[in-house]
Design a protein around this motif. Structure first.
Motif, short mmCIF file in Angstrom:
data_model
loop_
_atom_site.label_atom_id
_atom_site.label_comp_id
_atom_site.label_asym_id
_atom_site.label_seq_id
_atom_site.Cartn_x
_atom_site.Cartn_y
_atom_site.Cartn_z
N PRO A 196 0.83 -1.19 0.00
CA PRO A 196 0.00 0.00 0.00
C PRO A 196 0.88 1.26 0.00
O PRO A 196 1.99 1.24 0.51
CB PRO A 196 -0.78 -0.12 1.32
N ASP A 243 4.05 -5.00 -4.17
CA ASP A 243 3.46 -5.08 -2.83
C ASP A 243 4.56 -5.11 -1.76
O ASP A 243 5.54 -5.84 -1.91
CB ASP A 243 2.63 -6.37 -2.67
N ALA A 260 -15.77 -6.70 3.64
CA ALA A 260 -14.71 -5.97 2.93
C ALA A 260 -14.30 -4.77 3.77
O ALA A 260 -15.14 -4.19 4.47
CB ALA A 260 -15.24 -5.50 1.58
N ASP A 261 -13.04 -4.40 3.71
CA ASP A 261 -12.58 -3.31 4.60
C ASP A 261 -13.29 -1.99 4.33
O ASP A 261 -13.56 -1.21 5.24
CB ASP A 261 -11.05 -3.18 4.59
N THR A 262 -13.62 -1.73 3.04
CA THR A 262 -14.32 -0.48 2.73
C THR A 262 -15.72 -0.47 3.36
O THR A 262 -16.15 0.53 3.95
CB THR A 262 -14.42 -0.27 1.20
N SER A 322 -7.24 -1.23 1.79
CA SER A 322 -7.32 -1.70 0.39
C SER A 322 -7.30 -0.53 -0.60
O SER A 322 -6.90 -0.72 -1.75
CB SER A 322 -8.59 -2.52 0.18
N TYR A 333 -4.12 0.16 -2.49
CA TYR A 333 -3.66 -0.80 -3.50
C TYR A 333 -4.46 -0.55 -4.77
O TYR A 333 -5.70 -0.48 -4.70
CB TYR A 333 -3.95 -2.23 -3.08
N GLY A 355 -6.97 -3.11 -5.12
CA GLY A 355 -7.98 -3.19 -4.07
C GLY A 355 -7.74 -4.37 -3.12
O GLY A 355 -8.65 -4.79 -2.39
N LYS A 356 -6.52 -4.89 -3.10
CA LYS A 356 -6.16 -6.04 -2.22
C LYS A 356 -6.66 -5.77 -0.79
O LYS A 356 -6.33 -4.73 -0.20
CB LYS A 356 -4.64 -6.18 -2.23
N ASP A 357 -7.44 -6.72 -0.30
CA ASP A 357 -8.08 -6.48 0.99
C ASP A 357 -7.58 -7.50 2.03
O ASP A 357 -7.97 -8.66 2.01
CB ASP A 357 -9.61 -6.62 0.80
N ASP A 358 -6.70 -7.05 2.91
CA ASP A 358 -6.19 -7.92 3.98
C ASP A 358 -6.99 -7.75 5.27
O ASP A 358 -6.54 -8.18 6.33
CB ASP A 358 -4.70 -7.60 4.26
N LYS A 359 -8.15 -7.09 5.17
CA LYS A 359 -9.00 -6.83 6.34
C LYS A 359 -8.26 -5.98 7.37
O LYS A 359 -8.19 -6.32 8.55
CB LYS A 359 -9.48 -8.14 7.01
#
Ligand code: PMP
Ligand code: GLN
Length: 380
Positions: free
Chosen positions: A118, A138, A327-329, A347, A350, A353-357
């Motif tokens: 990010p 990344d 999803a984090d958003t 996210s 990125y 939109g990679k979402d690692d929570k």
């Protein structure tokens, strides 16, 4: 009228979106990075004095000369750097503008720029508006260190620049001497510029030395090093910063700057030229902010979030994987509306939109603000 957008993928920045949502829902704003405590009264008085003393006309295009001299002295004191104030320092309306101007000065259509994710959300649009391509790499989750073999692999004859940022937004990671060595291996002898975003230079914790590019004369030869007074003096709304670059690079940078902004607000420059003499004011910032990091981290133990570490910046990240798999958003929006605390979903930093929570929390707030926020978060 139809505009063929130069930035078709870009919407409104997450900082605006979350701050607006926070206001609408009367939520505590741990999203956008800004302090909620007052800045120095003394510095405010110096700006007042500058205005009353009629420092209200255009300063020189590259910036108020005593301010550039004070910056050069500070760079020598902190990093042993030998910077020429007349040719190598340009005052800008903030750090973001300095990064944009540096990229605009060097990029041509088809060029490639290495960007870590990010990452701060202005980098990729700044690259793309200049017709160049962002090559994203990344950072290594969960420590968010730089994957140097991946960088080496991404270098092509088209690579024009690499953007580094330490202390890092949004993760609070910092680079060390080993990273500098790796960077050197990659750029030495090549026509690859370094854009070093050092706006959080004074927000670095645990006695870790800030690895400024200003410490390394060989790297500085091919660098634009960008800073922000907003972060250093708790006045993000001032939008004043600067770029340090060797003369030949600064010359091109100034060509962009002179026809975009030309020169920056005079009274703050006059005030800062004086205030920079007070070393304690910037040297004390790390321990001040470290206390906030520690306090917030400790408070967050009352919640179900798992916090990672932050070694610098205004920010710390935390995962909510033990709360929900949203999803984090979505979760960040719900948290603002229902719990009354705004954060930033990682996210968005990125392109994919990679979402690692993971959410980003800004801890540059009064203790009482942090307490009220955590009290709300602990109910989740
Ligand atoms: N770089 C990073 C990583 C940041 O977080 C910020 C904060 N806004 C900036 C640059 C820009 O600072 P400024 O407000 O001076 O443009
Ligand atoms: N740098 C700040 C952040 O990351 C805000 C910048 C902005 O609002 N554009 O929160």
């Amino acid at each position: 009228m139809i505009i063929q957008s130069k930035l078709p993928q870009v919407g409104t920045t997450i900082f605006t979106v979350m701050s607006r949502l926070a206001t609408e829902h009367n939520a505590i704003n741990l999203g956008q990075g800004f302090p909620d405590y007052p800045m120095s009264e003394e510095l405010i008085a110096l700006v007042n004095e500058a205005m009353k003393n009629n420092f209200n006309q255009y300063p020189p295009m590259p910036g108020w000369i005593p301010l550039r001299e004070a910056i050069a002295e500070k760079a020598s004191f902190l990093y042993g750097a030998n910077i020429a104030p007349d040719t190598e320092i340009t005052i800008t309306p903030g750090g973001t503008y300095a990064i944009y101007s540096a990229l605009t000065a060097i990029l041509h259509p088809g060029d490639e720029v290495i960007v870590f994710e990010p990452g701060y959300d202005s980098y990729i649009p700044n690259v793309e508006i200049n017709g160049a391509k962002a090559i994203t790499i990344d950072l290594l989750y969960p420590g968010y260190g730089i994957d140097w073999p991946a960088v080496q692999h991404a270098i092509t004859p088209k690579t024009k620049a690499i953007i580094i940022n330490s202390p890092h937004n949004p993760t609070g990671s910092v680079i060390g001497e080993k990273d500098i060595e790796e960077l050197r291996k990659i750029v030495a002898g090549k026509n690859i510029f370094i854009i070093s975003d050092e706006v959080y230079e004074h927000l670095i914790f645990d006695d870790i030395p800030h690895q400024s590019i200003l410490r390394y004369p060989d790297l500085l030869q091919q660098s634009f090093v960008c800073f922000s007074f907003g972060k250093t003096y708790n006045c993000t709304g001032w939008k004043l910063g600067y770029c340090v670059a060797p003369e030949a690079l600064a010359k091109e940078f100034r060509k962009v700057h002179q026809f975009n902004c030309f020169s920056c607000f005079t009274p703050t420059q006059v005030a800062l030229a004086k205030y920079l003499q007070n070393k304690e004011a910037y040297l004390s910032l790390s321990s001040f902010m470290q206390q906030k990091r520690d306090y917030f981290k400790q408070l967050m133990q009352q919640t179900k979030f798992t916090m990672s570490n932050s070694y610098g910046s205004y920010f710390i990240c935390g995962t909510y994987e033990h709360i929900t798999d949203e999803a984090d958003t979505d979760f960040a929006i719900r948290l603002t509306k229902e719990a009354g605390v705004a954060t930033i979903p990682v996210s968005v930093f990125y392109r994919s939109g990679k979402d690692d929570k993971v959410l980003r929390f800004c801890f540059s707030k009064k203790e009482e603000t942090l307490e009220r926020a955590v009290e709300k978060l602990s109910r989740i």
